[in-house]
Design an enzyme around this catalytic site. Structure first.
Site, PDB file in Angstrom:
ATOM      1  N   ARG A  25       0.829  -1.218   0.000  1.00 30.28           N
ATOM      2  CA  ARG A  25       0.000   0.000   0.000  1.00 30.28           C
ATOM      3  C   ARG A  25       0.864   1.268   0.000  1.00 30.28           C
ATOM      4  O   ARG A  25       0.505   2.261   0.641  1.00 30.28           O
ATOM      5  CB  ARG A  25      -0.972   0.025   1.189  1.00 30.28           C
ATOM      6  CG  ARG A  25      -2.069  -1.028   1.119  1.00 30.28           C
ATOM      7  CD  ARG A  25      -3.187  -0.567   0.193  1.00 30.28           C
ATOM      8  NE  ARG A  25      -4.054  -1.666  -0.178  1.00 30.28           N
ATOM      9  CZ  ARG A  25      -5.235  -1.924   0.357  1.00 30.28           C
ATOM     10  NH1 ARG A  25      -5.714  -1.148   1.294  1.00 30.28           N
ATOM     11  NH2 ARG A  25      -5.945  -2.938  -0.076  1.00 30.28           N
ATOM     12  N   ARG A  29      -3.958   6.430   0.270  1.00 31.32           N
ATOM     13  CA  ARG A  29      -4.559   7.611   0.889  1.00 31.32           C
ATOM     14  C   ARG A  29      -3.660   8.393   1.819  1.00 31.32           C
ATOM     15  O   ARG A  29      -3.941   9.545   2.123  1.00 31.32           O
ATOM     16  CB  ARG A  29      -5.832   7.199   1.650  1.00 31.32           C
ATOM     17  CG  ARG A  29      -6.979   6.885   0.718  1.00 31.32           C
ATOM     18  CD  ARG A  29      -8.073   6.158   1.455  1.00 31.32           C
ATOM     19  NE  ARG A  29      -7.597   4.865   1.894  1.00 31.32           N
ATOM     20  CZ  ARG A  29      -8.371   3.901   2.391  1.00 31.32           C
ATOM     21  NH1 ARG A  29      -9.654   4.128   2.544  1.00 31.32           N
ATOM     22  NH2 ARG A  29      -7.867   2.746   2.746  1.00 31.32           N
ATOM     23  N   ARG A  38      -7.903  11.171  -6.130  1.00 26.88           N
ATOM     24  CA  ARG A  38      -9.135  10.502  -5.710  1.00 26.88           C
ATOM     25  C   ARG A  38     -10.311  11.466  -5.589  1.00 26.88           C
ATOM     26  O   ARG A  38     -11.460  11.034  -5.551  1.00 26.88           O
ATOM     27  CB  ARG A  38      -8.918   9.760  -4.384  1.00 26.88           C
ATOM     28  CG  ARG A  38      -8.261   8.416  -4.550  1.00 26.88           C
ATOM     29  CD  ARG A  38      -9.225   7.327  -5.080  1.00 26.88           C
ATOM     30  NE  ARG A  38     -10.007   6.731  -4.003  1.00 26.88           N
ATOM     31  CZ  ARG A  38     -11.302   6.900  -3.840  1.00 26.88           C
ATOM     32  NH1 ARG A  38     -11.985   7.657  -4.665  1.00 26.88           N
ATOM     33  NH2 ARG A  38     -11.936   6.304  -2.851  1.00 26.88           N
ATOM     34  N   ASP A  74      -6.033  -3.813  -7.984  1.00 24.63           N
ATOM     35  CA  ASP A  74      -6.630  -4.392  -6.782  1.00 24.63           C
ATOM     36  C   ASP A  74      -6.836  -5.882  -6.996  1.00 24.63           C
ATOM     37  O   ASP A  74      -7.076  -6.316  -8.123  1.00 24.63           O
ATOM     38  CB  ASP A  74      -7.970  -3.724  -6.454  1.00 24.63           C
ATOM     39  CG  ASP A  74      -8.381  -4.023  -5.020  1.00 24.63           C
ATOM     40  OD1 ASP A  74      -8.009  -3.239  -4.128  1.00 24.63           O
ATOM     41  OD2 ASP A  74      -9.027  -5.057  -4.789  1.00 24.63           O
ATOM     42  N   TYR A 151     -13.825 -13.199  -0.366  1.00 23.46           N
ATOM     43  CA  TYR A 151     -14.619 -12.039  -0.818  1.00 23.46           C
ATOM     44  C   TYR A 151     -15.783 -12.480  -1.694  1.00 23.46           C
ATOM     45  O   TYR A 151     -16.887 -11.935  -1.610  1.00 23.46           O
ATOM     46  CB  TYR A 151     -13.737 -11.050  -1.597  1.00 23.46           C
ATOM     47  CG  TYR A 151     -12.892 -10.199  -0.690  1.00 23.46           C
ATOM     48  CD1 TYR A 151     -13.456  -9.170   0.048  1.00 23.46           C
ATOM     49  CD2 TYR A 151     -11.528 -10.428  -0.553  1.00 23.46           C
ATOM     50  CE1 TYR A 151     -12.690  -8.399   0.904  1.00 23.46           C
ATOM     51  CE2 TYR A 151     -10.749  -9.661   0.295  1.00 23.46           C
ATOM     52  CZ  TYR A 151     -11.339  -8.647   1.024  1.00 23.46           C
ATOM     53  OH  TYR A 151     -10.591  -7.894   1.874  1.00 23.46           O
TER      54      TYR A 151
END
Ligand code: CP3
Length: 344
Positions: A25, A29, A38, A74, A151
């Protein structure tokens, strides 16, 4: 001329001038450059536009002295190709519209050609490769079968993996078919990423620590192994990532990978001993340590470097990814300490 990547050398357990470092990562963010983009685009828009995905991949490379870039994508991107639409719901994480709940749902999943359905990731890899100096290696990645299946079955993030384990234990045939379909697509997807310019691949089994060793061996290992086996002709480093795996690190190695990525739940030297010092290792800083004051962080970073003990084949990383509140100045400081460290 650029020097060859010390990260690639460490993956092969060759001598290096200092410990190589990259972070899971590392684009995201906690960086203002990322937050600015974003504001204009959703996460999926960034992933689907190769020029933008390449730009985000390069953001941490342009800002920090990192030894590897990981393509901005992703693990869930292959889901629509399999036949499962999903979205990232604001503040909630991923939401899969019609989760897999039965053997019939598993039957319906399509084994697709990633070069057709995921061409945008491959294109982004090509763009990034053209921009990276030779000293910075490019990592491609995919989700491992268990983590992706969780998931697909739960429909989103899960705490206890109730539905996943129910299907696994009570419908083993459907489970193994599901895992096999994911493994087939994933092996081909990683191969396509290497063709497109990835010099290393990482298989993310983020939630595998939910299983005990026996269940890992019976329900997961053969499928992750199928992926690594399918790539055995490719002479590149393959990183096998999991969290919560201290109880069966040797089984993770048996499944495959030339670099084992470990988390902070076991000291690096102990984990390395279990895996075998003839394998390379990646890790293993607790991402929360990066949120502490720099004296504390420095102590945690040096503990890991000392545990690595100057043996060949250590790649410094977190045990999992950066959190959004990570201070950028701590990232910069860590890289300097790691590169400046000399094993005694
Ligand atoms: O810099 C990098 O590491 C490369 C980019 C990357 C992303 N996802 C972008 C992303 C990578 C390697 C991943 C892998 C991924 N995605 C994993 C495996 C690694 C891990 O952290 O365990 C998993 C489980 C996912 C699934 C996923 N994606 C979840 C559960 C979420 C929501 C949770 C969250 O952190 O918000 C995402 C969203 C996501 N993928 C973000 C990023 C940068 C969040 C940022 C955003 O919303 O803009």
């Amino acid at each position: 001329m650029d020097k060859e990547s010390r990260f690639l050398r460490a993956c092969r357990r060759e001598s290096v001038d200092c410990t190589p470092v990259w972070f899971m990562r590392q684009a995201g963010r906690y960086m203002e450059e990322y937050r600015a983009l974003r504001k204009k685009y959703t996460l999926l828009e960034l992933c689907h536009a190769p020029e933008l995905a390449a730009e985000v991949t390069m953001q941490p490379i342009n800002r920090f002295d990192l030894d590897a870039a990981i393509i901005f994508a992703d693990i869930l991107l292959p889901l629509p190709g399999l036949g499962l639409e999903f979205e990232f719901a604001v503040g909630e994480g991923p939401r899969i519209h019609k989760p897999v709940r039965s053997a019939a749902d598993v039957e319906r999943l399509r084994v697709f050609e990633p070069r057709e359905e995921l061409g945008f990731v491959l294109e982004a890899l090509g763009i990034v490769r053209g921009q990276l100096p030779k000293s910075v290696a490019l990592i491609g990645f995919a989700g491992a079968p268990f983590t992706l299946a969780s998931y697909m079955i739960e429909g989103g993030y899960s705490r206890h993996f109730v539905l996943t384990k129910q299907l696994m234990y009570s419908e083993p045939q459907a489970w193994h078919l599901l895992m096999d379909k994911i493994a087939t697509v994933t092996g081909e997807y990683l191969r396509a990423q290497v063709e497109a310019g990835a010099q290393v691949v990482q298989l993310f089994d983020s939630w595998i620590g939910a299983l005990g060793a026996d269940d890992y061996r019976d329900y997961v290992l053969p499928h992750s192994k199928k992926i690594f086996d399918s790539l055995s002709d490719l002479d590149i480093p393959k990183i096998h990532f999991g969290t919560g795996t201290s109880g069966y690190l040797e089984l993770m190695r048996q499944a495959g990978g030339t670099v084992q990525s470990v988390d902070w739940r076991m000291p690096l030297d102990q984990a390395w001993e279990k895996i075998g010092f003839d394998s390379a290792i990646q890790g293993n800083l607790d991402p929360i340590a990066v949120l502490c004051d720099q004296d504390t962080l420095k102590r945690k970073v040096f503990e890991i470097l000392e545990n690595a003990g100057g043996r060949p084949g250590h790649i410094f990383n977190l045990g999992h990814g950066f959190l959004p509140q990570t201070p950028v100045e701590n990232v910069e400081a860590m890289i300097e300490w790691i590169h400046g460290y000399k094993a005694s």
